[in-house]
Write a protein that holds these residues in place. Structure first.
Motif, PDB file in Angstrom:
ATOM      1  N   LEU A 246      -0.356  28.904   2.869  1.00  0.00           N
ATOM      2  CA  LEU A 246       0.344  29.513   1.744  1.00  0.00           C
ATOM      3  C   LEU A 246       1.859  29.515   1.949  1.00  0.00           C
ATOM      4  CD1 LEU A 246      -2.017  32.583   1.179  1.00  0.00           C
ATOM      5  CD2 LEU A 246      -2.079  30.370   0.019  1.00  0.00           C
ATOM      6  N   GLY A 247       2.369  28.409   2.488  1.00  0.00           N
ATOM      7  CA  GLY A 247       3.811  28.303   2.680  1.00  0.00           C
ATOM      8  C   GLY A 247       4.298  28.837   4.005  1.00  0.00           C
ATOM      9  N   GLY A 248       3.396  29.316   4.849  1.00  0.00           N
ATOM     10  CA  GLY A 248       3.802  29.808   6.156  1.00  0.00           C
ATOM     11  C   GLY A 248       4.216  28.668   7.073  1.00  0.00           C
ATOM     12  N   GLY A 249       5.105  28.926   8.028  1.00  0.00           N
ATOM     13  CA  GLY A 249       5.602  27.890   8.920  1.00  0.00           C
ATOM     14  C   GLY A 249       4.590  27.474   9.971  1.00  0.00           C
ATOM     15  N   TYR A 250       4.944  26.411  10.675  1.00  0.00           N
ATOM     16  CA  TYR A 250       4.098  25.928  11.760  1.00  0.00           C
ATOM     17  C   TYR A 250       4.182  26.876  12.963  1.00  0.00           C
ATOM     18  CZ  TYR A 250       2.992  21.294   9.838  1.00  0.00           C
ATOM     19  OH  TYR A 250       2.486  20.259   9.080  1.00  0.00           O
ATOM     20  N   GLY A 251       3.126  26.912  13.745  1.00  0.00           N
ATOM     21  CA  GLY A 251       3.150  27.629  15.004  1.00  0.00           C
ATOM     22  C   GLY A 251       3.904  26.822  16.046  1.00  0.00           C
ATOM     23  N   ASP A 252       3.907  27.282  17.280  1.00  0.00           N
ATOM     24  CA  ASP A 252       4.635  26.614  18.356  1.00  0.00           C
ATOM     25  C   ASP A 252       3.680  25.881  19.288  1.00  0.00           C
ATOM     26  OD1 ASP A 252       6.996  27.703  17.357  1.00  0.00           O
ATOM     27  OD2 ASP A 252       6.844  29.488  18.641  1.00  0.00           O
ATOM     28  N   LEU A 253       4.233  24.932  20.024  1.00  0.00           N
ATOM     29  CA  LEU A 253       3.495  24.232  21.072  1.00  0.00           C
ATOM     30  C   LEU A 253       3.937  24.810  22.408  1.00  0.00           C
ATOM     31  CD1 LEU A 253       1.653  21.977  22.131  1.00  0.00           C
ATOM     32  CD2 LEU A 253       3.636  20.425  22.008  1.00  0.00           C
ATOM     33  N   LEU A 254       2.993  25.387  23.156  1.00  0.00           N
ATOM     34  CA  LEU A 254       3.283  26.011  24.445  1.00  0.00           C
ATOM     35  C   LEU A 254       2.780  25.099  25.562  1.00  0.00           C
ATOM     36  CD1 LEU A 254       2.152  29.658  23.578  1.00  0.00           C
ATOM     37  CD2 LEU A 254       4.414  28.614  23.279  1.00  0.00           C
ATOM     38  N   ILE A 255       3.702  24.627  26.389  1.00  0.00           N
ATOM     39  CA  ILE A 255       3.375  23.668  27.440  1.00  0.00           C
ATOM     40  C   ILE A 255       3.433  24.375  28.789  1.00  0.00           C
ATOM     41  CG2 ILE A 255       3.982  21.446  28.459  1.00  0.00           C
ATOM     42  CD1 ILE A 255       5.646  21.141  25.682  1.00  0.00           C
ATOM     43  N   TYR A 256       2.278  24.561  29.404  1.00  0.00           N
ATOM     44  CA  TYR A 256       2.182  25.245  30.696  1.00  0.00           C
ATOM     45  C   TYR A 256       2.319  24.204  31.817  1.00  0.00           C
ATOM     46  CZ  TYR A 256       0.768  29.546  28.394  1.00  0.00           C
ATOM     47  OH  TYR A 256       0.737  30.682  27.624  1.00  0.00           O
ATOM     48  N   ILE A 257       3.330  24.396  32.660  1.00  0.00           N
ATOM     49  CA  ILE A 257       3.684  23.404  33.671  1.00  0.00           C
ATOM     50  C   ILE A 257       2.978  23.685  35.002  1.00  0.00           C
ATOM     51  CG2 ILE A 257       5.560  22.392  35.014  1.00  0.00           C
ATOM     52  CD1 ILE A 257       5.658  21.639  32.082  1.00  0.00           C
ATOM     53  N   THR A 258       2.370  22.643  35.558  1.00  0.00           N
ATOM     54  CA  THR A 258       1.829  22.688  36.910  1.00  0.00           C
ATOM     55  C   THR A 258       2.533  21.613  37.732  1.00  0.00           C
ATOM     56  OG1 THR A 258      -0.344  23.429  36.136  1.00  0.00           O
ATOM     57  CG2 THR A 258      -0.237  22.472  38.345  1.00  0.00           C
ATOM     58  N   VAL A 259       3.095  21.989  38.880  1.00  0.00           N
ATOM     59  CA  VAL A 259       3.839  21.056  39.717  1.00  0.00           C
ATOM     60  C   VAL A 259       3.033  20.751  40.975  1.00  0.00           C
ATOM     61  CG1 VAL A 259       5.990  20.627  40.973  1.00  0.00           C
ATOM     62  CG2 VAL A 259       6.026  21.980  38.859  1.00  0.00           C
ATOM     63  N   ARG A 260       2.829  19.465  41.243  1.00  0.00           N
ATOM     64  CA  ARG A 260       2.119  19.078  42.461  1.00  0.00           C
ATOM     65  C   ARG A 260       2.979  19.370  43.688  1.00  0.00           C
ATOM     66  NH1 ARG A 260       0.674  14.709  38.955  1.00  0.00           N
ATOM     67  NH2 ARG A 260      -1.568  14.572  38.621  1.00  0.00           N
ATOM     68  N   PRO A 261       2.375  19.828  44.784  1.00  0.00           N
ATOM     69  CA  PRO A 261       3.150  20.118  45.999  1.00  0.00           C
ATOM     70  C   PRO A 261       3.776  18.847  46.566  1.00  0.00           C
ATOM     71  CG  PRO A 261       0.956  21.120  46.087  1.00  0.00           C
ATOM     72  CD  PRO A 261       0.945  20.180  44.927  1.00  0.00           C
TER      73      PRO A 261
END
Length: 372
Positions: A246-261
């Motif tokens: 109904l005309g509402g905006g888009y949600g967000d993309l949440l990117i959860y970062i995992t870093v290899r040791p």
């Protein structure tokens, strides 16, 4: 089955109206469906909390409950008569939105169902290498999401048609039913079954989205991972989530970062730590050694004569770049002494002679501590 309304709110039978109200505010906020989307257990708890408050907050109903128990409201107790209506309105929690809103900013008005609705956020997990986190990188991911239908521009109506006010709820998105019981009149408010709470309906739906206003699509999303990001941090890409309604905006993309040791370095904040093994001769006589840094370059460093095991020295600005800042952490190098396991006769004699010349040296003990 008898219900314990006091237990539902977590209060004693002697609780004051203020204590009951305070307990309800806390639990209603905790289990409210807007904060627990898709959680059936929370929805059930929210219903039980509201049912308990509806009774215990009313002096007359509370007295009846204390006398007859919950059966006073379902016709099973000796309060008299058949209670055909009872508290059937508790079968859904929508009817309590007016209570919740009056506590948490709604001013006592029922919540609006038919306004623009922001799209849901999307969560993805992204695993990157240690160096990619340190220096930043670009990544591309494939993402399935709901997007606004281009055919109908999100209205859900076919070309030439339009959405109309729902005839069942007159555009409110809610339907109200009043029930008469032996204890008074009760109003039940529920989501309109015809329009699903949107307040409008489509007689001629769009063929592309079948009246939903959104279509499912697969997209390639380019992600700029900034230098200095750490394991467990979250990148947010605005308006890259699900399409709104109904005309509402888009949600967000949440990117959860995992870093290899890393095979060599350990990261703490923006500093790096590494162990460096040196021989007894290098530690005793001093030596120039090449220290590898994260960018692949080597730094020449002079180990002073008589360097002890466990000594830590620092290379400034050779650590991780601070996130979104032109500042760097440091590189800390801890000296590890390598004691040879096998010696030939000549080496043994040399060490024995050295030991003979240092017979006066005593063993010194001190409290163990980890420098790093």
């Amino acid at each position: 089955m008898a219900k314990d309304y006091y237990e539902a709110l977590g209060v004693d039978k002697s609780a004051t109206p203020e204590q009951i109200k305070s307990a309800y505010r806390k639990l209603a906020k905790q289990y409210h469906p807007d904060l627990n989307e898709g959680n059936e257990e929370a929805a059930q708890k929210f219903k039980e909390v509201n049912e308990a408050y509806q009774v215990l907050s009313d002096e007359k109903k509370r007295q009846q409950y204390d006398t007859f128990g919950s059966g006073a409201f379902d016709g099973s107790a000796g309060a008299g008569g058949n209670n055909q209506g009872g508290f059937q309105g508790f079968e859904g929690f929508d009817g309590f939105s007016d209570i919740f809103e009056s506590f948490f900013g709604g001013g006592g008005r029922t919540r609006s169902y038919n306004g623009p609705q922001r799209g849901a956020d999307i969560r993805v997990n992204l695993r990157i290498e240690f160096e990619e986190a340190a220096f930043g990188c670009k990544k591309e991911i494939q993402l399935a999401r709901h997007e606004t239908c281009e055919e109908c521009a999100g209205t859900g109506a076919a070309k030439g048609a339009s959405r109309k006010t729902c005839p069942q709820c007159n555009g409110s998105g809610q339907v109200k039913t009043q029930q008469q019981t032996m204890f008074g009149s009760f109003m039940n408010v529920a989501t309109c079954p015809k329009c699903g709470g949107e307040g409008t309906v489509v007689d001629d739906p769009c063929t592309a989205c079948k009246g939903k206003g959104t279509v499912s699509k697969s997209r390639k999303i380019n992600i700029n991972v900034p230098a200095g990001i750490d394991d467990g941090q979250v990148l947010t890409m605005r308006s890259e989530g699900e399409a709104g309604k109904l005309g509402g905006g888009y949600g967000d993309l949440l990117i959860y970062i995992t870093v290899r040791p890393h095979r060599l370095y350990v990261r703490q904040g923006y500093d790096l730590y590494v162990d460096m093994t040196v021989s007894m001769t290098q530690a005793a006589l001093g030596a120039s050694v090449d220290i590898p840094t994260l960018d692949g370059k080597k730094v020449r460093y002079k180990i002073t004569e008589g360097t002890q095991p466990g000594t830590v020295f620092r290379l400034k600005n050779k650590g991780i770049k601070h996130l979104n800042r032109e500042k760097y952490g440091d590189l800390y190098i801890k000296v590890i002494l390598e004691v040879p396991k096998k010696l030939n006769d000549k080496q043994k004699r040399a060490l024995t002679e050295f030991e003979e010349e240092n017979k006066g040296t005593k063993n010194v003990f001190s409290k163990s501590r980890d420098i790093v």
